[in-house]
Motif scaffolding. Sequence first.
Motif, PDB file in Angstrom:
ATOM      1  N   ARG A  19      24.789  -4.057  89.245  1.00 46.71           N
ATOM      2  CA  ARG A  19      24.318  -4.666  87.996  1.00 46.71           C
ATOM      3  C   ARG A  19      25.502  -5.092  87.124  1.00 46.71           C
ATOM      4  NH1 ARG A  19      20.536  -1.824  83.507  1.00 46.71           N
ATOM      5  NH2 ARG A  19      20.452  -3.575  82.079  1.00 46.71           N
ATOM      6  N   ILE A  20      26.530  -4.277  87.095  1.00 44.84           N
ATOM      7  CA  ILE A  20      27.734  -4.632  86.335  1.00 44.84           C
ATOM      8  C   ILE A  20      28.334  -5.930  86.887  1.00 44.84           C
ATOM      9  CG2 ILE A  20      30.140  -3.967  85.855  1.00 44.84           C
ATOM     10  CD1 ILE A  20      29.089  -1.027  85.693  1.00 44.84           C
ATOM     11  N   LEU A  21      28.425  -6.032  88.201  1.00 48.08           N
ATOM     12  CA  LEU A  21      28.965  -7.255  88.811  1.00 48.08           C
ATOM     13  C   LEU A  21      28.117  -8.464  88.441  1.00 48.08           C
ATOM     14  CD1 LEU A  21      29.960  -5.945  92.344  1.00 48.08           C
ATOM     15  CD2 LEU A  21      31.498  -6.518  90.454  1.00 48.08           C
ATOM     16  N   SER A  22      26.804  -8.300  88.444  1.00 46.64           N
ATOM     17  CA  SER A  22      25.914  -9.402  88.060  1.00 46.64           C
ATOM     18  C   SER A  22      26.154  -9.829  86.618  1.00 46.64           C
ATOM     19  CB  SER A  22      24.452  -8.993  88.229  1.00 46.64           C
ATOM     20  OG  SER A  22      24.157  -8.789  89.575  1.00 46.64           O
ATOM     21  N   MET A  23      26.369  -8.856  85.748  1.00 43.69           N
ATOM     22  CA  MET A  23      26.637  -9.164  84.348  1.00 43.69           C
ATOM     23  C   MET A  23      27.941  -9.952  84.201  1.00 43.69           C
ATOM     24  SD  MET A  23      25.539  -5.436  82.775  1.00 43.69           S
ATOM     25  CE  MET A  23      26.507  -5.629  81.301  1.00 43.69           C
ATOM     26  N   LEU A  24      28.932  -9.595  85.016  1.00 49.13           N
ATOM     27  CA  LEU A  24      30.236 -10.248  84.920  1.00 49.13           C
ATOM     28  C   LEU A  24      30.247 -11.628  85.565  1.00 49.13           C
ATOM     29  CD1 LEU A  24      32.561  -7.176  85.533  1.00 49.13           C
ATOM     30  CD2 LEU A  24      32.168  -8.387  83.376  1.00 49.13           C
ATOM     31  N   LEU A  25      29.187 -11.988  86.276  1.00 46.11           N
ATOM     32  CA  LEU A  25      29.077 -13.348  86.809  1.00 46.11           C
ATOM     33  C   LEU A  25      29.072 -14.375  85.683  1.00 46.11           C
ATOM     34  CD1 LEU A  25      26.405 -13.156  89.649  1.00 46.11           C
ATOM     35  CD2 LEU A  25      28.726 -14.065  89.854  1.00 46.11           C
ATOM     36  N   ASP A  27      30.458 -14.097  82.471  1.00 49.10           N
ATOM     37  CA  ASP A  27      31.716 -14.237  81.738  1.00 49.10           C
ATOM     38  C   ASP A  27      32.429 -12.888  81.715  1.00 49.10           C
ATOM     39  OD1 ASP A  27      33.705 -15.478  80.307  1.00 49.10           O
ATOM     40  OD2 ASP A  27      32.558 -15.708  78.458  1.00 49.10           O
ATOM     41  N   ASP A  28      33.687 -12.899  81.318  1.00 47.56           N
ATOM     42  CA  ASP A  28      34.417 -11.653  81.097  1.00 47.56           C
ATOM     43  C   ASP A  28      33.710 -10.880  79.987  1.00 47.56           C
ATOM     44  OD1 ASP A  28      36.125 -12.997  82.770  1.00 47.56           O
ATOM     45  OD2 ASP A  28      37.833 -13.006  81.403  1.00 47.56           O
ATOM     46  N   MET A  29      33.785  -9.559  80.055  1.00 46.00           N
ATOM     47  CA  MET A  29      33.127  -8.736  79.036  1.00 46.00           C
ATOM     48  C   MET A  29      34.017  -7.578  78.636  1.00 46.00           C
ATOM     49  SD  MET A  29      29.250  -8.457  80.586  1.00 46.00           S
ATOM     50  CE  MET A  29      28.542  -7.751  79.093  1.00 46.00           C
ATOM     51  N   ALA A  30      33.923  -7.184  77.372  1.00 45.77           N
ATOM     52  CA  ALA A  30      34.584  -5.976  76.903  1.00 45.77           C
ATOM     53  C   ALA A  30      33.864  -4.778  77.507  1.00 45.77           C
ATOM     54  CB  ALA A  30      34.542  -5.909  75.380  1.00 45.77           C
ATOM     55  N   VAL A  31      34.600  -3.715  77.755  1.00 47.59           N
ATOM     56  CA  VAL A  31      34.014  -2.513  78.354  1.00 47.59           C
ATOM     57  C   VAL A  31      32.813  -2.021  77.540  1.00 47.59           C
ATOM     58  CG1 VAL A  31      34.447  -0.076  78.882  1.00 47.59           C
ATOM     59  CG2 VAL A  31      36.128  -1.806  79.526  1.00 47.59           C
ATOM     60  N   THR A  32      32.923  -2.056  76.215  1.00 47.62           N
ATOM     61  CA  THR A  32      31.808  -1.591  75.378  1.00 47.62           C
ATOM     62  C   THR A  32      30.568  -2.460  75.557  1.00 47.62           C
ATOM     63  OG1 THR A  32      32.758  -2.828  73.528  1.00 47.62           O
ATOM     64  CG2 THR A  32      33.238  -0.461  73.631  1.00 47.62           C
ATOM     65  N   ASP A  33      30.766  -3.767  75.791  1.00 45.88           N
ATOM     66  CA  ASP A  33      29.625  -4.654  76.036  1.00 45.88           C
ATOM     67  C   ASP A  33      29.011  -4.407  77.411  1.00 45.88           C
ATOM     68  OD1 ASP A  33      29.929  -5.830  73.540  1.00 45.88           O
ATOM     69  OD2 ASP A  33      31.245  -7.419  74.309  1.00 45.88           O
ATOM     70  N   VAL A  34      29.852  -4.092  78.386  1.00 39.93           N
ATOM     71  CA  VAL A  34      29.346  -3.743  79.720  1.00 39.93           C
ATOM     72  C   VAL A  34      28.478  -2.496  79.622  1.00 39.93           C
ATOM     73  CG1 VAL A  34      29.984  -2.917  82.024  1.00 39.93           C
ATOM     74  CG2 VAL A  34      31.279  -4.789  80.981  1.00 39.93           C
ATOM     75  N   ALA A  35      28.917  -1.529  78.829  1.00 44.49           N
ATOM     76  CA  ALA A  35      28.219  -0.246  78.726  1.00 44.49           C
ATOM     77  C   ALA A  35      26.898  -0.343  77.970  1.00 44.49           C
ATOM     78  CB  ALA A  35      29.125   0.772  78.037  1.00 44.49           C
ATOM     79  N   GLU A  36      26.765  -1.315  77.075  1.00 49.15           N
ATOM     80  CA  GLU A  36      25.621  -1.379  76.159  1.00 49.15           C
ATOM     81  C   GLU A  36      24.242  -1.276  76.814  1.00 49.15           C
ATOM     82  OE1 GLU A  36      23.678  -4.563  73.118  1.00 49.15           O
ATOM     83  OE2 GLU A  36      25.870  -4.482  73.198  1.00 49.15           O
ATOM     84  N   MET A  40      23.835   5.546  79.695  1.00 44.72           N
ATOM     85  CA  MET A  40      24.807   6.540  80.136  1.00 44.72           C
ATOM     86  C   MET A  40      26.014   6.460  79.221  1.00 44.72           C
ATOM     87  SD  MET A  40      26.229   4.875  83.733  1.00 44.72           S
ATOM     88  CE  MET A  40      24.639   4.678  84.483  1.00 44.72           C
ATOM     89  N   SER A  41      26.851   7.468  79.301  1.00 47.88           N
ATOM     90  CA  SER A  41      28.012   7.534  78.410  1.00 47.88           C
ATOM     91  C   SER A  41      29.040   6.466  78.770  1.00 47.88           C
ATOM     92  CB  SER A  41      28.650   8.919  78.498  1.00 47.88           C
ATOM     93  OG  SER A  41      29.238   9.094  79.782  1.00 47.88           O
ATOM     94  N   LEU A  42      29.894   6.188  77.810  1.00 50.21           N
ATOM     95  CA  LEU A  42      30.988   5.252  78.034  1.00 50.21           C
ATOM     96  C   LEU A  42      31.915   5.794  79.133  1.00 50.21           C
ATOM     97  CD1 LEU A  42      32.182   2.568  77.165  1.00 50.21           C
ATOM     98  CD2 LEU A  42      33.460   3.786  75.391  1.00 50.21           C
ATOM     99  N   ALA A  43      32.071   7.103  79.181  1.00 48.75           N
ATOM    100  CA  ALA A  43      32.901   7.720  80.229  1.00 48.75           C
ATOM    101  C   ALA A  43      32.310   7.471  81.616  1.00 48.75           C
ATOM    102  CB  ALA A  43      33.038   9.220  79.974  1.00 48.75           C
ATOM    103  N   ALA A  44      30.994   7.558  81.731  1.00 49.46           N
ATOM    104  CA  ALA A  44      30.340   7.305  83.022  1.00 49.46           C
ATOM    105  C   ALA A  44      30.520   5.846  83.440  1.00 49.46           C
ATOM    106  CB  ALA A  44      28.864   7.663  82.951  1.00 49.46           C
ATOM    107  N   ILE A  45      30.360   4.922  82.489  1.00 49.59           N
ATOM    108  CA  ILE A  45      30.573   3.496  82.780  1.00 49.59           C
ATOM    109  C   ILE A  45      32.026   3.273  83.184  1.00 49.59           C
ATOM    110  CG2 ILE A  45      30.736   1.198  81.719  1.00 49.59           C
ATOM    111  CD1 ILE A  45      27.895   1.933  82.510  1.00 49.59           C
TER     112      ILE A  45
END
Length: 111
Positions: A19-25, A27-36, A40-45
């Motif tokens: 799912r993360i890879l699909s999101m990055l298709l 555009d580039d994303m900040a880690v916090t935006d990927v986690a949103e 799960m916790s930011l540490a898990a992401i």
Amino acid sequence: MSTDLDIVFAALADPTRRRILSMLLEDDMAVTDVAEPFEMSLAAISKHLTILTRAGLISQEKRGRVKWCKLEPDAMREASVWMQGFGQFEAINLDAFEKFLEKEFGPDPEA
């Protein structure tokens, strides 16, 4: 199968990482935006992102105080080539197969 290919397939085995890879298709994303979108916790992401980075599927870059993630599609090329090798088999023609069985063994008594 090469070690790199094993690492790529292991990274792709997890639905969160896919799912993360699909999101990055998009555009580039900040880690916090990927986690949103994940519950799960930011540490898990961050652990998922580390696995994707080690597999070469994404890169991470610090821009100012923000860490950005970028899809690296070339990393999937070897996996794609490997999987395409299985596309060389022709689909079974069920009608022809049924005719072959009838010829060899006679008509199906239950038909």
